[in-house]
Design a protein around this motif. Structure first.
Motif, PDB file in Angstrom:
ATOM      1  N   ALA A   1       0.821  -1.214   0.000  1.00  0.00           N
ATOM      2  CA  ALA A   1       0.000   0.000   0.000  1.00  0.00           C
ATOM      3  C   ALA A   1       0.854   1.262   0.000  1.00  0.00           C
ATOM      4  O   ALA A   1       0.620   2.181  -0.800  1.00  0.00           O
ATOM      5  CB  ALA A   1      -0.928  -0.008   1.218  1.00  0.00           C
ATOM      6  N   VAL A   2       1.843   1.301   0.870  1.00  0.00           N
ATOM      7  CA  VAL A   2       2.661   2.514   0.995  1.00  0.00           C
ATOM      8  C   VAL A   2       3.506   2.741  -0.251  1.00  0.00           C
ATOM      9  O   VAL A   2       3.498   3.839  -0.838  1.00  0.00           O
ATOM     10  CB  VAL A   2       3.565   2.441   2.245  1.00  0.00           C
ATOM     11  N   PHE A   3       4.212   1.703  -0.683  1.00  0.00           N
ATOM     12  CA  PHE A   3       5.111   1.891  -1.814  1.00  0.00           C
ATOM     13  C   PHE A   3       4.365   2.092  -3.130  1.00  0.00           C
ATOM     14  O   PHE A   3       4.793   2.877  -3.977  1.00  0.00           O
ATOM     15  CB  PHE A   3       6.079   0.706  -1.922  1.00  0.00           C
ATOM     16  N   THR A   4       3.242   1.406  -3.311  1.00  0.00           N
ATOM     17  CA  THR A   4       2.462   1.608  -4.530  1.00  0.00           C
ATOM     18  C   THR A   4       1.898   3.024  -4.585  1.00  0.00           C
ATOM     19  O   THR A   4       1.954   3.692  -5.635  1.00  0.00           O
ATOM     20  CB  THR A   4       1.309   0.585  -4.622  1.00  0.00           C
ATOM     21  N   THR A   5       1.360   3.488  -3.449  1.00  0.00           N
ATOM     22  CA  THR A   5       0.823   4.846  -3.408  1.00  0.00           C
ATOM     23  C   THR A   5       1.901   5.874  -3.720  1.00  0.00           C
ATOM     24  O   THR A   5       1.692   6.806  -4.510  1.00  0.00           O
ATOM     25  CB  THR A   5       0.208   5.149  -2.026  1.00  0.00           C
ATOM     26  N   LEU A   6       3.079   5.717  -3.117  1.00  0.00           N
ATOM     27  CA  LEU A   6       4.160   6.672  -3.329  1.00  0.00           C
ATOM     28  C   LEU A   6       4.692   6.612  -4.760  1.00  0.00           C
ATOM     29  O   LEU A   6       4.980   7.654  -5.376  1.00  0.00           O
ATOM     30  CB  LEU A   6       5.291   6.419  -2.331  1.00  0.00           C
ATOM     31  N   LEU A   7       4.832   5.407  -5.294  1.00  0.00           N
ATOM     32  CA  LEU A   7       5.359   5.266  -6.653  1.00  0.00           C
ATOM     33  C   LEU A   7       4.415   5.869  -7.689  1.00  0.00           C
ATOM     34  O   LEU A   7       4.836   6.600  -8.587  1.00  0.00           O
ATOM     35  CB  LEU A   7       5.623   3.792  -6.963  1.00  0.00           C
ATOM     36  N   VAL A   8       3.131   5.535  -7.564  1.00  0.00           N
ATOM     37  CA  VAL A   8       2.149   6.074  -8.509  1.00  0.00           C
ATOM     38  C   VAL A   8       2.058   7.592  -8.374  1.00  0.00           C
ATOM     39  O   VAL A   8       2.002   8.323  -9.374  1.00  0.00           O
ATOM     40  CB  VAL A   8       0.763   5.433  -8.294  1.00  0.00           C
ATOM     41  N   SER A   9       2.065   8.067  -7.133  1.00  0.00           N
ATOM     42  CA  SER A   9       1.979   9.501  -6.911  1.00  0.00           C
ATOM     43  C   SER A   9       3.194  10.231  -7.479  1.00  0.00           C
ATOM     44  O   SER A   9       3.071  11.313  -8.075  1.00  0.00           O
ATOM     45  CB  SER A   9       1.859   9.798  -5.415  1.00  0.00           C
ATOM     46  N   LYS A  10       4.362   9.633  -7.318  1.00  0.00           N
ATOM     47  CA  LYS A  10       5.577  10.240  -7.878  1.00  0.00           C
ATOM     48  C   LYS A  10       5.513  10.256  -9.406  1.00  0.00           C
ATOM     49  O   LYS A  10       5.921  11.222 -10.049  1.00  0.00           O
ATOM     50  CB  LYS A  10       6.805   9.468  -7.414  1.00  0.00           C
TER      51      LYS A  10
ATOM     52  N   LEU B   1      -6.119   5.025  -4.787  1.00  0.00           N
ATOM     53  CA  LEU B   1      -7.106   4.139  -5.392  1.00  0.00           C
ATOM     54  C   LEU B   1      -6.419   2.985  -6.121  1.00  0.00           C
ATOM     55  O   LEU B   1      -6.826   1.822  -5.997  1.00  0.00           O
ATOM     56  CB  LEU B   1      -7.993   4.928  -6.351  1.00  0.00           C
ATOM     57  N   VAL B   2      -5.357   3.296  -6.870  1.00  0.00           N
ATOM     58  CA  VAL B   2      -4.583   2.256  -7.557  1.00  0.00           C
ATOM     59  C   VAL B   2      -3.985   1.292  -6.545  1.00  0.00           C
ATOM     60  O   VAL B   2      -4.025   0.067  -6.718  1.00  0.00           O
ATOM     61  CB  VAL B   2      -3.470   2.886  -8.420  1.00  0.00           C
ATOM     62  N   ALA B   3      -3.428   1.829  -5.453  1.00  0.00           N
ATOM     63  CA  ALA B   3      -2.828   0.993  -4.420  1.00  0.00           C
ATOM     64  C   ALA B   3      -3.870   0.088  -3.768  1.00  0.00           C
ATOM     65  O   ALA B   3      -3.610  -1.091  -3.495  1.00  0.00           O
ATOM     66  CB  ALA B   3      -2.153   1.867  -3.367  1.00  0.00           C
ATOM     67  N   SER B   4      -5.067   0.614  -3.522  1.00  0.00           N
ATOM     68  CA  SER B   4      -6.135  -0.179  -2.897  1.00  0.00           C
ATOM     69  C   SER B   4      -6.551  -1.346  -3.789  1.00  0.00           C
ATOM     70  O   SER B   4      -6.763  -2.465  -3.312  1.00  0.00           O
ATOM     71  CB  SER B   4      -7.345   0.710  -2.596  1.00  0.00           C
ATOM     72  N   VAL B   5      -6.678  -1.076  -5.084  1.00  0.00           N
ATOM     73  CA  VAL B   5      -7.017  -2.143  -6.037  1.00  0.00           C
ATOM     74  C   VAL B   5      -5.914  -3.193  -6.065  1.00  0.00           C
ATOM     75  O   VAL B   5      -6.185  -4.403  -6.057  1.00  0.00           O
ATOM     76  CB  VAL B   5      -7.244  -1.554  -7.444  1.00  0.00           C
ATOM     77  N   PHE B   6      -4.669  -2.742  -6.067  1.00  0.00           N
ATOM     78  CA  PHE B   6      -3.531  -3.660  -6.121  1.00  0.00           C
ATOM     79  C   PHE B   6      -3.463  -4.521  -4.863  1.00  0.00           C
ATOM     80  O   PHE B   6      -3.210  -5.729  -4.931  1.00  0.00           O
ATOM     81  CB  PHE B   6      -2.234  -2.875  -6.304  1.00  0.00           C
ATOM     82  N   VAL B   7      -3.688  -3.902  -3.708  1.00  0.00           N
ATOM     83  CA  VAL B   7      -3.696  -4.642  -2.439  1.00  0.00           C
ATOM     84  C   VAL B   7      -4.791  -5.699  -2.442  1.00  0.00           C
ATOM     85  O   VAL B   7      -4.576  -6.851  -2.056  1.00  0.00           O
ATOM     86  CB  VAL B   7      -3.893  -3.670  -1.249  1.00  0.00           C
ATOM     87  N   SER B   8      -5.979  -5.327  -2.888  1.00  0.00           N
ATOM     88  CA  SER B   8      -7.108  -6.265  -2.933  1.00  0.00           C
ATOM     89  C   SER B   8      -6.817  -7.435  -3.868  1.00  0.00           C
ATOM     90  O   SER B   8      -7.064  -8.602  -3.531  1.00  0.00           O
ATOM     91  CB  SER B   8      -8.384  -5.542  -3.382  1.00  0.00           C
ATOM     92  N   ALA B   9      -6.290  -7.128  -5.050  1.00  0.00           N
ATOM     93  CA  ALA B   9      -5.998  -8.171  -6.030  1.00  0.00           C
ATOM     94  C   ALA B   9      -4.896  -9.100  -5.545  1.00  0.00           C
ATOM     95  O   ALA B   9      -5.004 -10.332  -5.660  1.00  0.00           O
ATOM     96  CB  ALA B   9      -5.598  -7.533  -7.363  1.00  0.00           C
TER      97      ALA B   9
END
Length: 345
Positions: A120-129, A329-337
């Protein structure tokens, strides 16, 4: 009369700070708790009960701030609620965590929860960056997505030196997206091919708030609800080490960049959180008392969200919030999947 005046003057000399320390807080505290009470009532209405009191409180506060302006006469009490009462609410939140249950029945869930946080943390930060989003907002949202929503954001915000406006917006986004995912989980369950226990675990290990996980799992049954709460408690437990890791990271970052010679202050309220976890786990406290404490914690958290929400100025924030929201939102979908496929494989 002379005797009464003498007694009054004598008392004021003995306690000269009482009226200055207490009285200024009262209007703001009454203001925030009053809105929290209204929000709690609205959140119990059919059709609205899915979004929760905290989101209702933030929405009312933001609407008030952006239509009527900031209540300047209540500023002292509003700030007191947003800071001091918020930390007290987090301390009370610790009563919900049964440490013994987590260690006895859910060691593997700790590892799953750890992966959830990392993803969650790294996906959110990567996508946001990648999309050039606000990194402070994104980090708050990543922590909230990975651990336990609003409580996690409120706990790490002072460590990260986050602005009240950023904290409030992050909590609002988490509550909104979490509600959307809760409804989506409930609708998708018949098509997922998961057992009740698997679905409960999936809900608890991926959804944002305890209320979200419980709501999604409760629609399937008691077994799913029990599995969901156990998985969620494992993630809540990880708030403790994550907070101290962030404290170390911020101090090192500030030292390396010479932003601050002191770094963030130690989050003493986390020690209170740990203490209430231990008390709730190992002392014989009745279920009724624990339920009352849980309600008080949620209500005080809603009041604190009012205090934070009053700092949100939509016109200045509109350009900053959209991209972190998309990243989260992307991170949440990725975590769920990711969690779903680990359960079915």
């Amino acid at each position: 009369m002379a005797i009464i005046n003498n007694l009054t003057q004598k008392r004021e000399k003995q306690f000269p700070l009482v009226k200055f320390q207490v009285a200024p807080f009262i209007p703001g505290v009454l203001f925030t708790t009053g809105i929290a009470a209204v929000a709690t009532g609205i959140a119990n209405l059919p059709g609205i009960n899915k979004i929760g009191a905290m989101l209702c409180a933030i929405l009312i506060a933001v609407l008030y701030r952006n239509t009527l302006g900031y209540p300047e006469k209540c500023r002292t009490g509003v700030q007191f609620t947003a800071q001091k009462i918020l930390r007290f609410a987090i301390i009370l939140y610790g009563f919900r965590l049964n440490i013994h249950l987590v260690f006895q029945e859910g060691p593997s869930l700790l590892f799953q929860g750890l992966f959830t946080i990392i993803i969650a943390v790294f996906t959110t930060l990567l996508v946001s960056k990648w999309i050039k989003g606000d990194m402070q907002l994104s980090l708050l949202l990543g922590v909230g997505t990975g651990i336990c929503g609003a409580a996690a954001i409120a706990a790490v915000a002072p460590i990260l030196k986050a602005k009240d406006e950023d904290t409030a917006v992050s909590v609002g986004i988490i509550a909104l997206i979490g509600t959307f995912f809760t409804l989506a989980y409930t609708l998708l369950y018949p098509y997922l091919g998961l057992t009740a226990l698997q679905y409960g675990t999936w809900s608890g290990i991926t959804l944002h708030e305890i209320a979200h996980a419980a709501a999604a799992a409760n629609s399937v049954g008691a077994d799913a609800l029990a599995a969901s709460l156990l998985a969620k408690l494992a993630r809540v437990f990880l708030l403790i080490p994550v907070s101290f890791i962030l404290l170390w990271w911020v101090r090192r970052r500030d030292k390396d960049t010479e932003k601050s010679t002191q770094g963030p202050s130690f989050p003493w309220f986390l020690l209170g959180f740990i203490l209430t976890c231990l008390i709730g786990t190992y002392l014989p406290i009745s279920k009724e008392v624990l339920n009352a404490i849980a309600f008080l914690s949620s209500f005080l958290m809603a009041a604190a969200m009012v205090g934070l929400g009053l700092n949100v100025h939509l016109a200045s924030l509109r350009s900053r919030a959209l991209r972190p929201l998309l990243a989260m939102l992307v991170a949440s979908v990725f975590v769920s999947a990711f969690s779903y496929f680990t359960l079915i494989l």
